[in-house]
Design a protein around this motif. Structure first.
Motif, PDB file in Angstrom:
ATOM      1  N   ALA A 218       9.233  -6.285  13.042  1.00  0.00           N
ATOM      2  CA  ALA A 218      10.327  -6.761  13.889  1.00  0.00           C
ATOM      3  C   ALA A 218      10.989  -5.614  14.636  1.00  0.00           C
ATOM      4  CB  ALA A 218      11.353  -7.500  13.037  1.00  0.00           C
ATOM      5  N   MET A 219      10.967  -4.413  14.036  1.00  0.00           N
ATOM      6  CA  MET A 219      11.582  -3.248  14.648  1.00  0.00           C
ATOM      7  C   MET A 219      10.628  -2.532  15.594  1.00  0.00           C
ATOM      8  SD  MET A 219      13.689  -1.836  11.317  1.00  0.00           S
ATOM      9  CE  MET A 219      14.851  -0.750  12.135  1.00  0.00           C
ATOM     10  N   GLY A 220       9.373  -2.988  15.619  1.00  0.00           N
ATOM     11  CA  GLY A 220       8.445  -2.473  16.611  1.00  0.00           C
ATOM     12  C   GLY A 220       7.625  -1.275  16.208  1.00  0.00           C
ATOM     13  N   PHE A 221       7.430  -1.034  14.900  1.00  0.00           N
ATOM     14  CA  PHE A 221       6.564   0.067  14.493  1.00  0.00           C
ATOM     15  C   PHE A 221       5.651  -0.381  13.359  1.00  0.00           C
ATOM     16  CE2 PHE A 221      10.442   0.617  11.976  1.00  0.00           C
ATOM     17  CZ  PHE A 221       9.955   0.841  10.693  1.00  0.00           C
ATOM     18  N   ALA A 222       4.547   0.327  13.202  1.00  0.00           N
ATOM     19  CA  ALA A 222       3.558  -0.032  12.183  1.00  0.00           C
ATOM     20  C   ALA A 222       4.045   0.411  10.811  1.00  0.00           C
ATOM     21  CB  ALA A 222       2.223   0.626  12.503  1.00  0.00           C
ATOM     22  N   PRO A 223       3.939  -0.452   9.810  1.00  0.00           N
ATOM     23  CA  PRO A 223       4.380  -0.067   8.464  1.00  0.00           C
ATOM     24  C   PRO A 223       3.438   0.937   7.822  1.00  0.00           C
ATOM     25  CG  PRO A 223       3.334  -2.225   8.414  1.00  0.00           C
ATOM     26  CD  PRO A 223       3.441  -1.835   9.869  1.00  0.00           C
ATOM     27  N   VAL A 224       3.949   1.668   6.862  1.00  0.00           N
ATOM     28  CA  VAL A 224       3.119   2.576   6.072  1.00  0.00           C
ATOM     29  C   VAL A 224       2.083   1.739   5.316  1.00  0.00           C
ATOM     30  CG1 VAL A 224       3.119   4.119   4.085  1.00  0.00           C
ATOM     31  CG2 VAL A 224       4.943   4.296   5.794  1.00  0.00           C
ATOM     32  N   PRO A 225       0.800   2.075   5.426  1.00  0.00           N
ATOM     33  CA  PRO A 225      -0.202   1.281   4.707  1.00  0.00           C
ATOM     34  C   PRO A 225      -0.227   1.611   3.215  1.00  0.00           C
ATOM     35  CG  PRO A 225      -1.264   3.072   5.891  1.00  0.00           C
ATOM     36  CD  PRO A 225       0.191   3.133   6.270  1.00  0.00           C
ATOM     37  N   ILE A 226      -0.103   0.592   2.389  1.00  0.00           N
ATOM     38  CA  ILE A 226      -0.245   0.746   0.942  1.00  0.00           C
ATOM     39  C   ILE A 226      -1.212  -0.333   0.466  1.00  0.00           C
ATOM     40  CG2 ILE A 226       0.903   0.782  -1.300  1.00  0.00           C
ATOM     41  CD1 ILE A 226       3.470   1.556   0.038  1.00  0.00           C
ATOM     42  N   GLU A 227      -2.277   0.073  -0.193  1.00  0.00           N
ATOM     43  CA  GLU A 227      -3.276  -0.876  -0.664  1.00  0.00           C
ATOM     44  C   GLU A 227      -2.876  -1.452  -2.015  1.00  0.00           C
ATOM     45  OE1 GLU A 227      -7.236   0.658  -0.575  1.00  0.00           O
ATOM     46  OE2 GLU A 227      -6.887   1.776   1.279  1.00  0.00           O
ATOM     47  N   ALA A 228      -3.432  -2.616  -2.336  1.00  0.00           N
ATOM     48  CA  ALA A 228      -3.093  -3.302  -3.589  1.00  0.00           C
ATOM     49  C   ALA A 228      -3.371  -2.417  -4.801  1.00  0.00           C
ATOM     50  CB  ALA A 228      -3.874  -4.607  -3.684  1.00  0.00           C
ATOM     51  N   LYS A 229      -4.443  -1.612  -4.735  1.00  0.00           N
ATOM     52  CA  LYS A 229      -4.802  -0.757  -5.868  1.00  0.00           C
ATOM     53  C   LYS A 229      -3.781   0.347  -6.124  1.00  0.00           C
ATOM     54  CE  LYS A 229      -7.783   2.324  -3.132  1.00  0.00           C
ATOM     55  NZ  LYS A 229      -6.872   3.479  -3.223  1.00  0.00           N
ATOM     56  N   ASP A 230      -2.924   0.620  -5.111  1.00  0.00           N
ATOM     57  CA  ASP A 230      -1.914   1.668  -5.257  1.00  0.00           C
ATOM     58  C   ASP A 230      -0.729   1.220  -6.106  1.00  0.00           C
ATOM     59  OD1 ASP A 230      -3.339   3.501  -3.689  1.00  0.00           O
ATOM     60  OD2 ASP A 230      -2.512   2.655  -1.837  1.00  0.00           O
ATOM     61  N   PHE A 231      -0.598  -0.083  -6.328  1.00  0.00           N
ATOM     62  CA  PHE A 231       0.479  -0.595  -7.175  1.00  0.00           C
ATOM     63  C   PHE A 231      -0.026  -0.665  -8.606  1.00  0.00           C
ATOM     64  CE2 PHE A 231       1.334  -2.427  -2.968  1.00  0.00           C
ATOM     65  CZ  PHE A 231       2.659  -2.036  -2.791  1.00  0.00           C
ATOM     66  N   GLN A 232       0.550   0.143  -9.476  1.00  0.00           N
ATOM     67  CA  GLN A 232       0.087   0.224 -10.858  1.00  0.00           C
ATOM     68  C   GLN A 232       1.258   0.023 -11.823  1.00  0.00           C
ATOM     69  OE1 GLN A 232      -3.084   0.609 -11.919  1.00  0.00           O
ATOM     70  NE2 GLN A 232      -3.831   0.600  -9.790  1.00  0.00           N
ATOM     71  N   PRO A 233       1.007  -0.629 -12.977  1.00  0.00           N
ATOM     72  CA  PRO A 233       2.071  -0.820 -13.960  1.00  0.00           C
ATOM     73  C   PRO A 233       2.247   0.417 -14.842  1.00  0.00           C
ATOM     74  CG  PRO A 233       0.073  -1.835 -14.756  1.00  0.00           C
ATOM     75  CD  PRO A 233      -0.250  -1.284 -13.379  1.00  0.00           C
ATOM     76  N   TYR A 234       3.426   0.543 -15.421  1.00  0.00           N
ATOM     77  CA  TYR A 234       3.648   1.557 -16.442  1.00  0.00           C
ATOM     78  C   TYR A 234       3.242   0.954 -17.779  1.00  0.00           C
ATOM     79  CZ  TYR A 234       6.196   4.236 -12.945  1.00  0.00           C
ATOM     80  OH  TYR A 234       6.528   4.953 -11.827  1.00  0.00           O
ATOM     81  N   ASP A 235       2.172   1.468 -18.352  1.00  0.00           N
ATOM     82  CA  ASP A 235       1.625   0.901 -19.581  1.00  0.00           C
ATOM     83  C   ASP A 235       2.653   0.983 -20.717  1.00  0.00           C
ATOM     84  OD1 ASP A 235      -0.770   0.365 -18.330  1.00  0.00           O
ATOM     85  OD2 ASP A 235      -1.697   2.265 -18.938  1.00  0.00           O
ATOM     86  N   GLY A 236       2.844  -0.146 -21.380  1.00  0.00           N
ATOM     87  CA  GLY A 236       3.741  -0.180 -22.532  1.00  0.00           C
ATOM     88  C   GLY A 236       5.187  -0.454 -22.198  1.00  0.00           C
TER      89      GLY A 236
END
Length: 385
Positions: free
Chosen positions: A209-227
Motif C-alpha cells: 500500500a505504501m508503494g515498495f516491495a516487502p523484504v522477502p522471507i521464506e516459510a522455512k525462515d520461520f522456526q520455533p524455539y524448541d521446548g
C-alpha cells in the motif's frame, strides 16, 4: 533446595499481573472496618502470599470447565467460557482462546469518527507527509468467528472500517480485515498478538500500500524455539493452561538494523529483539512468562531504529502499540530512520513530533482497537484541546 515454582506465589503473580499493592495501614480505622476496606486489604495481603495459589486458581477453573463442557456437548455451541463468568472463550476444535465479542454501540462509532477526523486533520496540517492507517484485527471483531453468534448485534471489524472509509480522507486506509481461518493461522492461540508469520503478512500488505516491495522471507525462515511453551494474555486471564503456543521467530530482519535508541538512549540489538537469549534456551522459565514482550521487547515511549544500508534516505514514523514490536525492524530495510512512538507512554503529540523531525516522509498508525480507539490516541492527536 528451592521449591518448585507452582508451589510458590510466583505463578500467581504472573496470572494476576503482579503483586497487588495494598494500603493496609490506611485501612486501619473504624471507617475502614465499617465500609469493608480493612477486610479487603487483609484478604488481598494474605492472598499475595498464598503458596500454590496459581494451582488453586487453575484447578478451580478446570473444575468449572468440566461442568461447562457437559452443557457444550449437549447443545453443540462449539465455544464456551473458560470458567463461569469468564469473558474469555475456548474453541476446542481449533484449541484456541478468543475474547468475548462486544455489542455494537453508537459511542464506539462516535469515537471512531473523532479519531478518523483527527488523523485526517493531522494529515492536512502536514501536506508534505503521506499518512497510512492500519487497524489491526483482534478476536472480538472477527466477522465470522465461532464467538460472534454468542452476541446479538456484535461490533465487527467491517463496521469500524466503514467509519474510517466513510468520507474522502487524506490518509490511506490499509484494511486489516480477514476471515477467521486466516486469523487462526496468524495469531497466537493463547494471546491477543499476531505471530511473526501473521505480522509478516500484515507488513507485506502495508508495504504494498505504501508503494515498495516487502523484504522477502521464506516459510522455512520461520522456526520455533524448541521446548518453549507460551501461555499468553488470554490464557493467563482465562486461567487456561491446556493449550500452549509455540513461538516462531526469524532473524531475517535483524540485518537491516544498524543501531537502536530507546527513549533517547543508545541500546543494543537484544533490547529490540532478544533472539540470542532465546536461541540459547535461557528464556524466562516461568510457565506464564510473557514471551512476546520478552522476546520482541516491552513497550516504550520512543524507539528509533537506524537502518543498515536502507533503500532511501527517508524516515518513517509509526504510531503504535505492542502489535508492531515484532515487525519494526522490517521497515529499516526501506527507511534510514524508523521512529516508533507509543501514545500510552509518549507525552509528545504526533504533530509536534513531525515538526521536530523534518526527515519524516511517511506516517503509519498501526494499533489494535484497545489502544487505537482510546483517550491516549485522542491526546496524541490533540483532540481534547
Amino acid at each position: 533446595m528451592p521449591l518448585p515454582k507452582w508451589l510458590t506465589t510466583e505463578d500467581s503473580r504472573y496470572l494476576s499481573g503482579g503483586v497487588e499493592k495494598v494500603d493496609l495501614a490506611g485501612s486501619l480505622s473504624v471507617e475502614g472496618f465499617l465500609d469493608g476496606r480493612l477486610q479487603r486489604a487483609i484478604e488481598t495481603t494474605v492472598g499475595n502470599f498464598i503458596p500454590a495459589k496459581a494451582e488453586a486458581l487453575l484447578g478451580n477453573a478446570r473444575l468449572q470447565r468440566s461442568a461447562i463442557c457437559l452443557s457444550e456437548r449437549m447443545f453443540g455451541w462449539g465455544v464456551y467460557p473458560s470458567y463461569y463468568g469468564s469473558s474469555f472463550l475456548m474453541v476446542p476444535d481449533s484449541q484456541r482462546l478468543l475474547s468475548m465479542p462486544e455489542k455494537s454501540n453508537g459511542e464506539v462509532f462516535e469515537l471512531c469518527d473523532r479519531i478518523a477526523t483527527g488523523i485526517d486533520d493531522l494529515a492536512n496540517m502536514h501536506p508534505e507527509q503521506r499518512f497510512f492507517v492500519y487497524f489491526a484485527m483482534d478476536s472480538p471483531y472477527l466477522n465470522d468467528s465461532p464467538a460472534t453468534r454468542l452476541v446479538s448485534d456484535p461490533l465487527t471489524y467491517d463496521q469500524i472500517e466503514e467509519v474510517f472509509k466513510r468520507d474522502a480522507r487524506r490518509y490511506t486506509w490499509v484494511s486489516g480485515d480477514l476471515p477467521y481461518d486466516e486469523y487462526n493461522a496468524g495469531w497466537y492461540k493463547t494471546d491477543h498478538h499476531w505471530t511473526v508469520e501473521g505480522a509478516y503478512e500484515a507488513y507485506c500488505h502495508i508495504s504494498e500500500a505504501m508503494g515498495f516491495a516487502p523484504v522477502p522471507i521464506e516459510a522455512k525462515d520461520f522456526q520455533p524455539y524448541d521446548g518453549l511453551l507460551f501461555y499468553g494474555t488470554l490464557a493467563r486471564r482465562g486461567l487456561v493452561d491446556e493449550w500452549p503456543d509455540a513461538v516462531m521467530d526469524t532473524g531475517a530482519a535483524d540485518k537491516y538494523v544498524k543501531s537502536v535508541f530507546i527513549d533517547g538512549e543508545k541500546a543494543d540489538l537484544p533490547s529490540l529483539h532478544d533472539r540470542a537469549t532465546y536461541l540459547s534456551g535461557e528464556w524466562n522459565q516461568n510457565r506464564f512468562a510473557n514471551h512476546y514482550s520478552e522476546l520482541f521487547h516491552t513497550d516504550y515511549a520512543l524507539i528509533e531504529i537506524e537502518g543498515n544500508e536502507p533503500e532511501t534516505n527517508e524516515s518513517l514514523l509509526i504510531v503504535s502499540d505492542s502489535y508492531t514490536n515484532c515487525m519494526e525492524a522490517l521497515f529499516a530495510a526501506r527507511y534510514k530512520h524508523v521512529y516508533i512512538i507509543d501514545s500510552r507512554f509518549c507525552e509528545e503529540s504526533v504533530s509536534s513530533f513531525i515538526d521536530e523531525h523534518t526527515d519524516v516522509a511517511d506516517v503509519l498508525f498501526l494499533m489494535r482497537e484497545a489502544e487505537f480507539l482510546s483517550e491516549e490516541t485522542e491526546k496524541a492527536l490533540e483532540l481534547s484541546r
